[in-house]
Write a protein that holds these residues in place. Sequence first.
Motif, mmCIF file in Angstrom:
data_model
loop_
_atom_site.group_PDB
_atom_site.id
_atom_site.type_symbol
_atom_site.label_atom_id
_atom_site.label_comp_id
_atom_site.label_asym_id
_atom_site.label_seq_id
_atom_site.Cartn_x
_atom_site.Cartn_y
_atom_site.Cartn_z
ATOM 1 N N LYS A 62 127.969 2.821 -49.538
ATOM 2 C CA LYS A 62 127.688 4.232 -49.291
ATOM 3 C C LYS A 62 128.882 4.889 -48.599
ATOM 4 O O LYS A 62 129.700 4.225 -47.981
ATOM 5 C CB LYS A 62 126.431 4.353 -48.453
ATOM 6 C CG LYS A 62 125.221 3.715 -49.138
ATOM 7 C CD LYS A 62 123.962 3.998 -48.412
ATOM 8 C CE LYS A 62 122.725 3.443 -49.027
ATOM 9 N NZ LYS A 62 122.754 2.642 -50.173
ATOM 10 N N SER A 63 128.944 6.210 -48.713
ATOM 11 C CA SER A 63 130.025 6.962 -48.073
ATOM 12 C C SER A 63 129.511 8.338 -47.678
ATOM 13 O O SER A 63 128.423 8.749 -48.071
ATOM 14 C CB SER A 63 131.220 7.091 -49.022
ATOM 15 O OG SER A 63 130.851 7.846 -50.160
ATOM 16 N N ILE A 64 130.324 9.032 -46.898
ATOM 17 C CA ILE A 64 130.021 10.401 -46.487
ATOM 18 C C ILE A 64 131.345 11.143 -46.395
ATOM 19 O O ILE A 64 132.385 10.536 -46.103
ATOM 20 C CB ILE A 64 129.249 10.423 -45.143
ATOM 21 C CG1 ILE A 64 128.657 11.791 -44.867
ATOM 22 C CG2 ILE A 64 130.123 9.937 -44.002
ATOM 23 C CD1 ILE A 64 127.625 11.790 -43.734
ATOM 24 N N ALA A 65 131.329 12.456 -46.689
ATOM 25 C CA ALA A 65 132.567 13.234 -46.708
ATOM 26 C C ALA A 65 132.397 14.519 -45.906
ATOM 27 O O ALA A 65 131.289 15.065 -45.819
ATOM 28 C CB ALA A 65 132.955 13.565 -48.142
ATOM 29 N N PHE A 66 133.520 14.996 -45.345
ATOM 30 C CA PHE A 66 133.520 16.225 -44.558
ATOM 31 C C PHE A 66 134.693 17.101 -44.954
ATOM 32 O O PHE A 66 135.822 16.628 -45.090
ATOM 33 C CB PHE A 66 133.617 15.920 -43.061
ATOM 34 C CG PHE A 66 132.436 15.173 -42.543
ATOM 35 C CD1 PHE A 66 131.303 15.846 -42.135
ATOM 36 C CD2 PHE A 66 132.450 13.788 -42.492
ATOM 37 C CE1 PHE A 66 130.197 15.150 -41.668
ATOM 38 C CE2 PHE A 66 131.351 13.085 -42.040
ATOM 39 C CZ PHE A 66 130.216 13.767 -41.633
ATOM 40 N N LYS A 67 134.397 18.381 -45.112
ATOM 41 C CA LYS A 67 135.411 19.403 -45.355
ATOM 42 C C LYS A 67 135.371 20.340 -44.153
ATOM 43 O O LYS A 67 134.295 20.687 -43.668
ATOM 44 C CB LYS A 67 135.074 20.170 -46.636
ATOM 45 C CG LYS A 67 136.004 21.308 -46.941
ATOM 46 C CD LYS A 67 135.580 22.015 -48.215
ATOM 47 C CE LYS A 67 136.487 23.200 -48.472
ATOM 48 N NZ LYS A 67 136.065 23.935 -49.666
ATOM 49 N N LEU A 68 136.536 20.749 -43.674
ATOM 50 C CA LEU A 68 136.606 21.673 -42.547
ATOM 51 C C LEU A 68 137.041 23.048 -43.024
ATOM 52 O O LEU A 68 137.917 23.171 -43.878
ATOM 53 C CB LEU A 68 137.591 21.165 -41.489
ATOM 54 C CG LEU A 68 137.283 19.814 -40.858
ATOM 55 C CD1 LEU A 68 138.367 19.456 -39.844
ATOM 56 C CD2 LEU A 68 135.911 19.798 -40.212
ATOM 57 N N THR A 69 136.417 24.073 -42.464
ATOM 58 C CA THR A 69 136.830 25.455 -42.663
ATOM 59 C C THR A 69 137.061 26.031 -41.272
ATOM 60 O O THR A 69 136.142 26.050 -40.453
ATOM 61 C CB THR A 69 135.744 26.267 -43.401
ATOM 62 O OG1 THR A 69 135.460 25.641 -44.641
ATOM 63 C CG2 THR A 69 136.206 27.692 -43.638
ATOM 64 N N ASP A 70 138.279 26.456 -41.015
ATOM 65 C CA ASP A 70 138.648 26.878 -39.664
ATOM 66 C C ASP A 70 139.177 28.307 -39.685
ATOM 67 O O ASP A 70 140.212 28.582 -40.278
ATOM 68 C CB ASP A 70 139.694 25.925 -39.112
ATOM 69 C CG ASP A 70 139.979 26.144 -37.640
ATOM 70 O OD1 ASP A 70 139.335 27.017 -37.018
ATOM 71 O OD2 ASP A 70 140.846 25.433 -37.104
ATOM 72 N N GLU A 71 138.473 29.219 -39.026
ATOM 73 C CA GLU A 71 138.908 30.612 -38.949
ATOM 74 C C GLU A 71 139.750 30.887 -37.705
ATOM 75 O O GLU A 71 140.202 32.001 -37.503
ATOM 76 C CB GLU A 71 137.693 31.538 -38.960
ATOM 77 C CG GLU A 71 136.932 31.498 -40.266
ATOM 78 C CD GLU A 71 135.753 32.448 -40.289
ATOM 79 O OE1 GLU A 71 135.536 33.173 -39.296
ATOM 80 O OE2 GLU A 71 135.040 32.466 -41.305
ATOM 81 N N ILE A 72 139.953 29.879 -36.855
ATOM 82 C CA ILE A 72 140.736 30.060 -35.630
ATOM 83 C C ILE A 72 142.117 29.434 -35.784
ATOM 84 O O ILE A 72 143.131 30.064 -35.514
ATOM 85 C CB ILE A 72 140.009 29.458 -34.407
ATOM 86 C CG1 ILE A 72 138.681 30.182 -34.193
ATOM 87 C CG2 ILE A 72 140.890 29.531 -33.158
ATOM 88 C CD1 ILE A 72 137.798 29.564 -33.144
ATOM 89 N N GLY A 73 142.160 28.179 -36.215
ATOM 90 C CA GLY A 73 143.437 27.481 -36.433
ATOM 91 C C GLY A 73 143.850 27.627 -37.884
ATOM 92 O O GLY A 73 143.715 28.691 -38.475
ATOM 93 N N ASN A 74 144.332 26.556 -38.471
ATOM 94 C CA ASN A 74 144.709 26.629 -39.874
ATOM 95 C C ASN A 74 143.466 26.499 -40.759
ATOM 96 O O ASN A 74 142.504 25.820 -40.418
ATOM 97 C CB ASN A 74 145.774 25.581 -40.218
ATOM 98 C CG ASN A 74 145.284 24.167 -40.036
ATOM 99 O OD1 ASN A 74 144.542 23.648 -40.856
ATOM 100 N ND2 ASN A 74 145.712 23.531 -38.945
ATOM 101 N N ARG A 75 143.463 27.166 -41.846
ATOM 102 C CA ARG A 75 142.289 27.360 -42.715
ATOM 103 C C ARG A 75 141.523 26.083 -43.053
ATOM 104 O O ARG A 75 140.297 26.051 -43.053
ATOM 105 C CB ARG A 75 142.767 28.043 -43.985
ATOM 106 C CG ARG A 75 141.698 28.311 -44.983
ATOM 107 C CD ARG A 75 142.274 29.047 -46.159
ATOM 108 N NE ARG A 75 141.286 29.173 -47.193
ATOM 109 C CZ ARG A 75 141.548 29.621 -48.390
ATOM 110 N NH1 ARG A 75 142.767 29.983 -48.708
ATOM 111 N NH2 ARG A 75 140.605 29.713 -49.280
ATOM 112 N N PHE A 76 142.232 24.994 -43.389
ATOM 113 C CA PHE A 76 141.570 23.759 -43.814
ATOM 114 C C PHE A 76 141.421 22.737 -42.695
ATOM 115 O O PHE A 76 140.960 21.632 -42.938
ATOM 116 C CB PHE A 76 142.342 23.126 -44.978
ATOM 117 C CG PHE A 76 142.382 24.003 -46.194
ATOM 118 C CD1 PHE A 76 141.240 24.258 -46.930
ATOM 119 C CD2 PHE A 76 143.574 24.577 -46.605
ATOM 120 C CE1 PHE A 76 141.278 25.065 -48.058
ATOM 121 C CE2 PHE A 76 143.632 25.381 -47.726
ATOM 122 C CZ PHE A 76 142.478 25.629 -48.458
ATOM 123 N N GLY A 77 141.847 23.088 -41.489
ATOM 124 C CA GLY A 77 141.718 22.161 -40.365
ATOM 125 C C GLY A 77 142.688 20.998 -40.425
ATOM 126 O O GLY A 77 142.430 19.940 -39.842
#
Length: 154
Positions: A62-77
């Motif tokens: 099994k696996s799990i994935a995370f995407k970051l959206t950042d409106e303060i720092g850089n867009r993709f974290g």
Amino acid sequence: MFYRNEEGRKFTEITDDSGLKQHLPSSSFSYFDYDLDGDLDIFLATTVGPTYLYENKNHKNKSIAFKLTDEIGNRFGIGSKITIYYGEGKHQMRELLTSGGYQSYDEPIVYFGLGEVNQVHKVVVNWSTGEETEIEMTLESGSKYTITRLAADR
């Protein structure tokens, strides 16, 4: 060469068994979830021949994935660190980077292998700007989650 991580204790070379053996020189590769089934597949570009897509057919882990959206720092974290907590006292940390090798880039998504574990109970994001976000809740394996940090003026 392809190696299997043996529970963090050692690495075993499994190039032949994995079907990844080929003898053309390559300058770049990238890992991504080509078939959207939750595991990582490999795209390989050779310097003098065709490209190869190696689809991961191992569906027992099994696996799990995370995407970051950042409106303060850089867009993709990019440069942020994500730590997951699961099972009985287990944890993993990954830094969100997009370069995988010479002339190759990975998508800005962090993947964690969980073995036979079905859930993560806590996620900590150390953003590239130094702030921290902690999420304590049950997150199911086989999923991709987006963690968003909103700008203060929202």
